[in-house]
Design an enzyme around this catalytic site. Structure first.
Site, mmCIF file in Angstrom:
data_model
loop_
_atom_site.group_PDB
_atom_site.id
_atom_site.type_symbol
_atom_site.label_atom_id
_atom_site.label_comp_id
_atom_site.label_asym_id
_atom_site.label_seq_id
_atom_site.Cartn_x
_atom_site.Cartn_y
_atom_site.Cartn_z
ATOM 1 N N ASP A 13 -25.362 -16.894 13.155
ATOM 2 C CA ASP A 13 -25.431 -16.840 11.626
ATOM 3 C C ASP A 13 -25.320 -15.378 11.209
ATOM 4 O OD1 ASP A 13 -26.374 -19.369 11.669
ATOM 5 O OD2 ASP A 13 -28.399 -18.787 12.616
ATOM 6 N N LYS A 16 -20.061 -15.640 9.689
ATOM 7 C CA LYS A 16 -18.674 -16.043 10.182
ATOM 8 C C LYS A 16 -18.140 -16.952 9.306
ATOM 9 C CE LYS A 16 -20.481 -18.017 13.926
ATOM 10 N NZ LYS A 16 -21.929 -17.547 14.007
ATOM 11 N N LYS A 18 -18.353 -17.023 5.809
ATOM 12 C CA LYS A 18 -17.894 -16.340 4.877
ATOM 13 C C LYS A 18 -16.688 -15.493 5.293
ATOM 14 C CE LYS A 18 -18.399 -12.139 2.287
ATOM 15 N NZ LYS A 18 -19.064 -11.246 1.251
ATOM 16 N N ALA A 39 -23.657 -25.903 14.482
ATOM 17 C CA ALA A 39 -23.002 -24.687 13.597
ATOM 18 C C ALA A 39 -23.302 -25.022 12.243
ATOM 19 C CB ALA A 39 -21.436 -24.613 13.802
ATOM 20 N N GLY A 40 -23.522 -23.847 11.549
ATOM 21 C CA GLY A 40 -23.883 -24.115 10.070
ATOM 22 C C GLY A 40 -23.345 -22.869 9.452
ATOM 23 N N HIS A 41 -22.270 -22.951 8.715
ATOM 24 C CA HIS A 41 -21.627 -21.907 7.828
ATOM 25 C C HIS A 41 -21.613 -22.198 6.650
ATOM 26 C CE1 HIS A 41 -19.046 -21.917 11.916
ATOM 27 N NE2 HIS A 41 -20.288 -21.574 12.173
ATOM 28 N N THR A 42 -22.264 -21.072 6.048
ATOM 29 C CA THR A 42 -22.438 -21.154 4.447
ATOM 30 C C THR A 42 -21.289 -20.337 3.625
ATOM 31 O OG1 THR A 42 -24.963 -21.368 4.793
ATOM 32 C CG2 THR A 42 -24.097 -20.736 2.348
ATOM 33 N N ARG A 143 -17.290 -35.553 33.744
ATOM 34 C CA ARG A 143 -15.910 -36.521 33.849
ATOM 35 C C ARG A 143 -16.380 -37.922 33.257
ATOM 36 N NH1 ARG A 143 -14.109 -34.224 39.208
ATOM 37 N NH2 ARG A 143 -16.167 -34.833 39.596
ATOM 38 N N GLN A 223 -21.564 -20.191 16.897
ATOM 39 C CA GLN A 223 -22.501 -19.683 17.718
ATOM 40 C C GLN A 223 -22.212 -18.002 17.823
ATOM 41 O OE1 GLN A 223 -21.422 -23.021 19.016
ATOM 42 N NE2 GLN A 223 -22.845 -23.732 17.275
ATOM 43 N N VAL A 299 -28.894 -25.380 9.587
ATOM 44 C CA VAL A 299 -28.729 -26.800 10.271
ATOM 45 C C VAL A 299 -30.038 -27.388 10.249
ATOM 46 C CG1 VAL A 299 -28.077 -27.890 12.567
ATOM 47 C CG2 VAL A 299 -26.557 -26.530 11.647
ATOM 48 N N THR A 300 -31.084 -26.459 10.703
ATOM 49 C CA THR A 300 -32.451 -27.019 10.935
ATOM 50 C C THR A 300 -33.478 -26.620 9.745
ATOM 51 O OG1 THR A 300 -32.812 -25.259 12.386
ATOM 52 C CG2 THR A 300 -32.059 -27.327 13.362
HETATM 53 P P1 GDP Z 1 -22.318 -18.145 9.964
HETATM 54 O O1 GDP Z 1 -23.100 -19.286 10.912
HETATM 55 O O2 GDP Z 1 -22.106 -17.010 11.097
HETATM 56 O O3 GDP Z 1 -21.317 -18.717 9.539
HETATM 57 O O4 GDP Z 1 -23.609 -17.652 9.116
HETATM 58 P P2 GDP Z 1 -24.619 -18.630 8.196
HETATM 59 O O5 GDP Z 1 -23.575 -19.250 7.117
HETATM 60 O O6 GDP Z 1 -25.267 -19.502 8.991
HETATM 61 O O7 GDP Z 1 -25.610 -17.725 7.674
HETATM 62 C C1 GDP Z 1 -25.143 -16.392 6.963
HETATM 63 C C2 GDP Z 1 -25.917 -16.486 5.741
HETATM 64 O O8 GDP Z 1 -25.804 -15.026 5.148
HETATM 65 C C3 GDP Z 1 -25.146 -17.319 4.803
HETATM 66 O O9 GDP Z 1 -26.227 -17.644 3.998
HETATM 67 C C4 GDP Z 1 -24.192 -16.357 3.872
HETATM 68 O O10 GDP Z 1 -24.020 -17.020 2.581
HETATM 69 C C5 GDP Z 1 -24.944 -15.195 3.923
HETATM 70 N N1 GDP Z 1 -24.109 -13.995 3.741
HETATM 71 C C6 GDP Z 1 -22.886 -13.606 4.353
HETATM 72 N N2 GDP Z 1 -22.657 -12.572 4.281
HETATM 73 C C7 GDP Z 1 -23.593 -11.691 3.544
HETATM 74 C C8 GDP Z 1 -23.739 -10.466 3.210
HETATM 75 O O11 GDP Z 1 -22.962 -9.646 3.203
HETATM 76 N N3 GDP Z 1 -24.968 -10.133 2.105
HETATM 77 C C9 GDP Z 1 -25.743 -11.190 2.081
HETATM 78 N N4 GDP Z 1 -26.971 -10.905 1.625
HETATM 79 N N5 GDP Z 1 -25.774 -12.272 2.523
HETATM 80 C C10 GDP Z 1 -24.579 -12.836 3.236
HETATM 81 P P1 IMO Z 2 -23.689 -20.627 13.826
HETATM 82 O O1 IMO Z 2 -22.429 -21.230 14.111
HETATM 83 C C1 IMO Z 2 -27.663 -19.854 15.301
HETATM 84 C C2 IMO Z 2 -29.012 -22.106 18.980
HETATM 85 C C3 IMO Z 2 -30.085 -22.992 18.773
HETATM 86 C C4 IMO Z 2 -30.725 -22.940 20.167
HETATM 87 C C5 IMO Z 2 -29.570 -22.638 21.083
HETATM 88 C C6 IMO Z 2 -29.100 -24.026 21.734
HETATM 89 O O2 IMO Z 2 -24.143 -21.181 12.593
HETATM 90 O O3 IMO Z 2 -24.011 -19.360 14.246
HETATM 91 P P2 IMO Z 2 -27.876 -26.265 20.904
HETATM 92 O O4 IMO Z 2 -28.435 -27.268 19.952
HETATM 93 O O5 IMO Z 2 -26.601 -25.671 20.803
HETATM 94 O O6 IMO Z 2 -28.152 -26.569 22.189
HETATM 95 O O7 IMO Z 2 -29.070 -25.202 20.805
HETATM 96 O O8 IMO Z 2 -28.478 -22.131 20.236
HETATM 97 N N1 IMO Z 2 -27.699 -22.405 18.047
HETATM 98 C C7 IMO Z 2 -27.590 -21.263 16.929
HETATM 99 N N2 IMO Z 2 -28.119 -20.314 16.593
HETATM 100 N N3 IMO Z 2 -26.484 -20.180 14.801
HETATM 101 C C8 IMO Z 2 -25.699 -21.466 15.417
HETATM 102 O O9 IMO Z 2 -24.354 -21.361 14.996
HETATM 103 C C9 IMO Z 2 -26.564 -22.079 16.672
HETATM 104 N N4 IMO Z 2 -26.013 -22.937 17.090
HETATM 105 C C10 IMO Z 2 -26.904 -23.233 18.219
HETATM 106 O O10 IMO Z 2 -30.960 -22.664 17.765
HETATM 107 O O11 IMO Z 2 -31.408 -21.444 20.106
HETATM 108 MG MG MG Z 3 -24.880 -20.419 10.902
#
Ligand code: GDP
Ligand code: IMO
Ligand code: MG
Length: 429
Positions: A13, A16, A18, A39-42, A143, A223, A299-300
């Site tokens: 989080d 990545k 962005k 994964a959850g990418h915003t 396997r 991750q 995600v959660t």
């Molecule tokens: P990822 O899993 O690495 O893609 O990250 P996530 O999307 O799960 O979480 C990052 C959060 O921070 C998202 O809600 C983004 O919109 C937000 N974000 C990303 N870059 C910035 C930043 O520079 N400043 C702020 N305030 N928020 C950001």
């Molecule tokens: P992004 O790509 C943050 C964490 C879970 C848990 C551990 C194992 O958005 O950065 P899993 O379901 O993979 O077996 O869970 O890994 N986890 C993450 N934490 N960002 C993620 O993805 C994650 N994907 C898994 O919370 O601690």
């Molecule tokens: Mg994320």
């Protein structure tokens, strides 16, 4: 002309999504190489917010998206996500998305086992996303996984289901969970097959062709290094290798094709799920970071644990992940804090270490050693050039560069796509 691999340098989080969306304007294809819909990418583009789990973030820019063999694919989740982003106006068709025919599938029994096992662990739970990621990777290594290409062969599916169910139903029964029936699963897979197969191909061949004609490939990690199955805070990790080397094995290209490794780190630290987190804050500052940074799992929906920037941790991630440049995100969240702390090592027993040791016991008792810096009072939010940053913020960034032993090549100052400061173009190597 280099390719670029983006990986998380903390516990996920970091932003990545962005960064990949921003860099995708300079790329021809965006490729996922590990993880799954954990994964959850915003991505925030003007008034639209896109939340992607399995789809490569480059799709928002209309770039070709590829899901490599290193990813575990839940076909239902994939189709649901395609439907969701299509409703937001994105076009996801076999022309814009290709998925590896040798990628393993996540089935409903994997998430059932994931949840049953977490339930049985009680207090010691890992805090997984419950999406079946671990069990699906276990089946791949054992396997017995069903892979994308198997969807075209009903007889192969039937045979594989026999082996899978023998294994999984035994476990599920032992855990007191509901078991699965072969015919129902077979029907489920046969119904999904015609919707998934049009996207499938040997993606290694396409990537090889693209590489040979000089197209730019952007590898999108999920991750982060501290969740890596080998290098992370085991056992509180995910079930794949998240380091940049996986971009090669997880897609079918050579290591030389991976290119520049860009590590993404937040200007502070967060973690979702259980496990050690030495610089975690349980006080008002931790709460403030969570509120300001909107730190809730994509995600959660779980609140993310928050703490100070841990330079020892990121330095370790830089080394084991092969990070050549750092994208530092969410600097704006620190605006107005009078004083900032940076973790520079750990006190463990009588010793001070600059790295997190492998022992989970030692990780659990590691007390951070801090360096203190003055904060800044003016805003960095939305800054698009170095000149817009307060001197003290620049000092903070420079100190991080020294401590983690990697240059900051990109800075992010808000969730919005264009609120980004480019220091050095990673595609230039
Ligand atoms: P990822 O899993 O690495 O893609 O990250 P996530 O999307 O799960 O979480 C990052 C959060 O921070 C998202 O809600 C983004 O919109 C937000 N974000 C990303 N870059 C910035 C930043 O520079 N400043 C702020 N305030 N928020 C950001
Ligand atoms: P992004 O790509 C943050 C964490 C879970 C848990 C551990 C194992 O958005 O950065 P899993 O379901 O993979 O077996 O869970 O890994 N986890 C993450 N934490 N960002 C993620 O993805 C994650 N994907 C898994 O919370 O601690
Ligand atoms: Mg994320």
């Amino acid at each position: 002309m280099a390719n670029v691999a983006v990986i998380g340098a903390q516990w996920g989080d970091e932003g990545k999504g962005k960064v990949v969306d921003w860099l995708a304007s300079r790329a021809d294809v965006v490729v996922r190489f590990q993880g799954g819909h954990n994964a959850g990418h915003t991505l925030v583009v003007g008034s639209q917010t896109y939340k992607l789990s399995l789809l490569p973030s480059g799709l928002v820019r209309g770039k070709l998206g590829v899901i490599g063999n290193g990813v575990v694919i839940d076909p239902e989740a994939l189709l649901a996500e395609i439907a969701r982003v299509s409703a937001q106006g994105l076009k996801v068709t076999p022309e814009t998305l290709r998925i590896a025919d040798n990628a393993p599938l996540i089935l409903p029994l994997h998430s059932a086992l994931d949840r049953a096992r977490e339930g049985a662990r009680g207090e010691n739970k890992i805090g997984t996303t419950g999406r079946g990621i671990g069990p699906a990777y276990e089946d791949k290594i054992a396997r017995r996984a069903i892979r994308v290409a198997d969807l075209a062969e009903p007889e192969t599916l039937a045979d594989k289901l026999d082996e899978l169910l023998l294994h999984h139903n035994t476990l599920l029964r032992g855990l007191g969970a509901e078991t699965f029936e072969k015919q129902a699963l077979l029907d489920h897979l046969l119904a999904l097959a015609p919707r998934i197969l049009p996207f499938a191909e040997p993606v290694w061949e396409r990537l090889d062709e693209l590489r040979r004609v000089g197209k730019r490939i952007l590898f999108e990690g999920a991750q982060a290094v501290m969740l890596d199955i080998d290098h992370g805070t085991y056992p509180f990790v995910t079930s794949s290798n998240t380091v940049a080397a996986t971009a090669a094995s997880g897609t079918g290209v050579g290591p030389g094709t991976v290119g520049f490794v860009l590590g993404i780190a937040k200007a502070y630290t967060t973690r979702v799920g259980s496990g050690p987190f030495p610089t975690e804050l349980h006080d008002a500052t931790g709460k403030l970071l969570g509120e300001r940074g909107h730190e809730f799992g994509t995600v959660t929906g779980r609140p993310r644990r928050c703490g100070w920037f841990d330079a020892a941790l990121v330095r370790q991630a830089v080394k084991v992940g092969g990070v050549q440049g750092l994208a530092l995100t969410k600097l704006d969240v620190l605006d107005g804090l009078p004083e900032l702390r940076i973790g520079v090592g750990y006190q463990i027993g009588g010793e001070v270490l600059r790295r997190l040791p492998a022992s989970p016991r030692a990780q659990a008792v590691a007390v951070p050693v801090y360096e203190t810096m003055e904060g800044w009072s003016s805003s960095t939010r939305g800054a698009r050039s170095w000149a817009d940053l307060p001197a003290q913020a620049v000092k903070y960034v420079r100190r991080i560069e020294e401590l983690v032993e990697a240059p900051v090549t990109l800075l992010s100052t808000s969730p919005e796509r264009d609120d980004t400061i480019l220091v050095r173009d990673p595609f230039e190597g």
